[in-house]
Scaffold this active site. Structure first.
Site, PDB file in Angstrom:
ATOM      1  N   GLN A 243     -16.790 -12.034  -0.511  1.00  0.00           N
ATOM      2  CA  GLN A 243     -15.656 -12.441   0.274  1.00  0.00           C
ATOM      3  C   GLN A 243     -16.091 -12.552   1.736  1.00  0.00           C
ATOM      4  OE1 GLN A 243     -12.225 -10.013  -0.634  1.00  0.00           O
ATOM      5  NE2 GLN A 243     -12.471 -10.257  -2.844  1.00  0.00           N
TER       6      GLN A 243
ATOM      7  N   GLU B  71      -9.380 -11.833   0.365  1.00  0.00           N
ATOM      8  CA  GLU B  71      -8.447 -11.180  -0.565  1.00  0.00           C
ATOM      9  C   GLU B  71      -7.857  -9.955   0.116  1.00  0.00           C
ATOM     10  OE1 GLU B  71     -10.064 -10.227  -4.429  1.00  0.00           O
ATOM     11  OE2 GLU B  71      -8.170  -9.343  -5.110  1.00  0.00           O
TER      12      GLU B  71
ATOM     13  N   ASN C 156      -5.780 -16.325 -11.292  1.00  0.00           N
ATOM     14  CA  ASN C 156      -7.130 -15.812 -11.101  1.00  0.00           C
ATOM     15  C   ASN C 156      -7.615 -15.097 -12.354  1.00  0.00           C
ATOM     16  OD1 ASN C 156      -9.428 -14.739  -9.338  1.00  0.00           O
ATOM     17  ND2 ASN C 156      -8.522 -12.819 -10.084  1.00  0.00           N
ATOM     18  N   GLU C 157      -8.812 -15.442 -12.824  1.00  0.00           N
ATOM     19  CA  GLU C 157      -9.478 -14.722 -13.928  1.00  0.00           C
ATOM     20  C   GLU C 157      -8.503 -14.347 -15.043  1.00  0.00           C
ATOM     21  OE1 GLU C 157     -11.874 -11.480 -12.384  1.00  0.00           O
ATOM     22  OE2 GLU C 157     -13.240 -12.896 -11.425  1.00  0.00           O
TER      23      GLU C 157
ATOM     24  N   TYR D 102     -20.876 -12.679 -10.560  1.00  0.00           N
ATOM     25  CA  TYR D 102     -21.468 -11.645  -9.705  1.00  0.00           C
ATOM     26  C   TYR D 102     -22.737 -11.154 -10.375  1.00  0.00           C
ATOM     27  CZ  TYR D 102     -16.995 -11.618  -7.294  1.00  0.00           C
ATOM     28  OH  TYR D 102     -15.894 -11.992  -6.571  1.00  0.00           O
TER      29      TYR D 102
ATOM     30  N   ASN E 201      -7.982 -10.502  -7.972  1.00  0.00           N
ATOM     31  CA  ASN E 201      -7.110  -9.708  -8.838  1.00  0.00           C
ATOM     32  C   ASN E 201      -5.789  -9.365  -8.136  1.00  0.00           C
ATOM     33  OD1 ASN E 201      -9.184  -9.788 -10.675  1.00  0.00           O
ATOM     34  ND2 ASN E 201      -9.946  -7.732 -10.233  1.00  0.00           N
TER      35      ASN E 201
ATOM     36  N   GLU F  61     -15.768 -17.871  -6.891  1.00  0.00           N
ATOM     37  CA  GLU F  61     -16.211 -16.513  -6.514  1.00  0.00           C
ATOM     38  C   GLU F  61     -17.662 -16.391  -6.949  1.00  0.00           C
ATOM     39  OE1 GLU F  61     -13.972 -13.016  -7.657  1.00  0.00           O
ATOM     40  OE2 GLU F  61     -12.067 -14.109  -7.443  1.00  0.00           O
TER      41      GLU F  61
HETATM   42  O1  AHR Z   1     -13.995 -10.403  -5.457  1.00  0.00           O
HETATM   43  C1  AHR Z   1     -13.665  -9.211  -6.081  1.00  0.00           C
HETATM   44  C2  AHR Z   1     -12.937  -9.399  -7.398  1.00  0.00           C
HETATM   45  O2  AHR Z   1     -13.825  -9.907  -8.335  1.00  0.00           O
HETATM   46  C3  AHR Z   1     -11.788 -10.384  -7.405  1.00  0.00           C
HETATM   47  O3  AHR Z   1     -10.601  -9.804  -7.003  1.00  0.00           O
HETATM   48  C4  AHR Z   1     -11.722 -10.782  -8.844  1.00  0.00           C
HETATM   49  O4  AHR Z   1     -11.235 -12.095  -8.998  1.00  0.00           O
HETATM   50  C5  AHR Z   1     -13.140 -10.614  -9.342  1.00  0.00           C
HETATM   51  O5  AHR Z   1     -13.174  -9.906 -10.527  1.00  0.00           O
END
Ligand code: AHR
Length: 528
Positions: free
Chosen positions: A368, A48, A193-194, A266, A93, A316
């Site tokens: 990432q 990213e 994305n999201e 996450y 994002n 992710e």
């Molecule tokens: O990977 C970091 C961020 O986490 C990404 O930009 C987003 O998609 C997620 O919230």
């Protein structure tokens, strides 16, 4: 009297030494109990425009460490060694305020933009053409995300045309004019994305997103019919959100259109609770099962011709909890997590969960690749491999073929409040097994992946083949360190993959003691 005192001395010794005594366990492998084929796309990654992932990470112009294209040679070597099967780009994002036309053509004429997702300036000196060249060098499948936030469906169509149409229309000719004669044939495209996140620029509700995504998909597929599309599933599991409502609507509305549903997760250990933290991959597995059920329901009435059903792309996943303050989430040093052994064990747990659900999870992307919550970390003088690099590398190199449904019997523990991260917490997890295992089978060879979550005790395990004898020696590789907080740094590699002495199997049983806080990969042949 004498016997009694011997027994009580023994019992006392057992109680006193109990904390350090090994546990016992059984793992049974049956080659006929198959879960599904492990898709090579499970070993994907993500680049990213965020912090130093691109600039100062994979790409650093005028650095003595870079080649003439600006690609960091030391980083590229470490990236190649990770066997990354698919790489998602350019966000995240970021993509919701990215206009791909800014990143093509002569570099000095590209505009510098305010980057609102992560509070930086975006020079656009790295864009589509540079990414495709980099992906080719990596030997990875490129996977592009279109802007469904501030972008239009027309812009998405034009990007597909630029990448995949040989010649004729304006954007295909523009690629050729920029020096890239052959089309890129980018197969994987995500529709934003999201999009359920309130933080996303251009955030939509589920109905509005589904409408926009469907129309974008129509234009993109008319331009390049062979592409695969990934819809934005829910990434918002905060207490007041309703992720399954979102997933249900998206699956229902797009069930004839898309090929994958993207999920993100996450986790973290902000309260320094090792056992809770080590259990977090189980939550990913729960979410996988729930979404699988929703997909099954929608597939019953879908009209997909001979296409595969919708699969899950965990596009992710990672541990991310230290770099979460206003300062560490913005600017050119954003999201720089420094990983330790317990993080590596959590990553091995995620990868085990993907393999155990290989029938439905067909893509996964660690977020990432470099510097930003990443397995590779650089400065201007060099780089080092973070702890999480090693389990990912072992899986991507070896865990292929058919995923097997293991029987695992071992002791368990219960967690307290089960904290995940990102403002999410969930209820207590009960009966968390100390051993977390998965296995794959390919060409007569079985690969067994085992995390011993126990912080203090080795677990002596009988590994039993139910369908034939082990044939020859088994090789062992272990990722471990002096303690759960052991880490790596520039010039210091404490946690890495270490080759252990081979194991001799007797017929269909092999005994192995998995050390405390370890990840072990065992490889051997089974003769049916
Ligand atoms: O990977 C970091 C961020 O986490 C990404 O930009 C987003 O998609 C997620 O919230």
């Amino acid at each position: 009297m004498k016997i009694k005192s011997i027994i009580s001395t023994f019992l006392l010794a057992t109680m006193v030494l109990g904390g350090t005594m090994a546990q016992n366990a059984i793992i049974k492998i049956d080659l006929d109990r198959k879960i599904g084929e492990v898709d090579k796309l499970l070993y994907g990654n993500f680049v990213e425009h965020l912090g130093r992932c691109v600039y100062g990470g994979i790409y650093e112009e005028n650095s003595p460490l870079s080649d003439e294209r600006g690609f960091r040679k030391d980083v590229l070597e470490a990236v190649k060694d990770l066997n990354v099967s698919i790489t998602r780009y350019p966000g995240g994002n970021f993509v919701s305020n990215y206009h791909w036309l800014d990143g093509i053509g002569p570099k000095d004429q590209r505009p510098t933009r305010m980057e609102l997702a992560w509070a930086r300036l975006e020079s656009n000196r790295f864009g589509t053409d540079e990414f495709i060249q980099y992906a080719r060098e990596m030997g990875t499948e490129p996977y592009l995300s279109v802007n469904m936030g501030t972008g239009t469906i027309e812009e998405a169509q034009q990007w597909v045309e630029y990448c995949n149409v040989s010649e004729g229309p304006y954007y295909a000719e523009l690629r050729k004019k920029n020096g890239y004669t052959d089309p890129y044939h980018v197969k994987y495209w995500s529709l934003g994305n999201e999009m359920d996140g309130f933080w996303q620029m251009g955030h939509l509700n589920a109905e509005d997103y589904a409408k926009k995504a469907r129309e974008a998909a129509k234009l993109m597929k008319l331009t390049s019919p062979e592409i695969k599309l990934i819809a934005a599933g829910s990434s918002n599991y905060r207490p007041n959100a309703d992720p399954n409502e979102w997933n249900g609507t998206i699956l229902h509305e797009l069930r004839d259109v898309v090929d994958y549903l993207a999920l993100h997760m996450y986790v973290g250990n902000p309260n320094d609770n090792y056992y809770n933290y080590l259990s977090t991959p189980l939550v990913l597995e729960e979410r996988t099962r729930v979404v699988k059920g929703m997909i099954d329901r929608e597939m019953q009435n879908a009209n997909r011709g001979d296409r595969d059903p919708i699969y899950i792309a965990w596009d992710e996943y990672n541990s991310w909890y230290r770099a979460r303050t206003d300062e560490t989430m913005a600017g050119t040093r954003a999201l720089e997590e420094h990983y330790n052994l317990e993080d590596a064990l959590v990553i091995a747990g995620f990868l085990n969960a993907f393999i155990r659900n290989a029938d439905i999870v067909k893509m996964a992307n660690m977020a990432q690749l470099v510097n930003v919550i990443a397995p590779i970390f650089t400065n201007e003088k060099g780089m080092f491999k973070q702890t999480i690099y090693y389990p990912l590398q072992l899986f991507s190199k070896n865990a292929h073929g058919t995923s097997l449904d293991l029987f695992v019997k071992c002791e368990t523990y219960n967690t307290e409040e089960f904290f995940i991260g990102l403002g999410e917490s969930t209820t207590k997890q009960t009966d968390v097994p100390y051993l977390d295992a998965s296995a794959t089978y390919y060409n007569d060879e079985v690969i067994i992946n085992v995390v011993n979550r126990n912080k203090d005790k080795a677990i002596t395990t009988d590994i039993i083949s139910q369908s034939g004898n082990f044939n020859g020696e088994l090789s062992i590789v272990e990722v471990n360190g002096p303690n759960t907080k052991s880490d790596n740094d520039f010039g210091k590699t404490t946690v890495e993959s270490k080759i252990k002495p081979t194991l001799k199997a007797k017929a269909n049983v092999v005994k192995y003691s998995f050390p405390p806080h370890s990840f072990t990969q065992i490889k051997g042949k089974i003769k049916k």
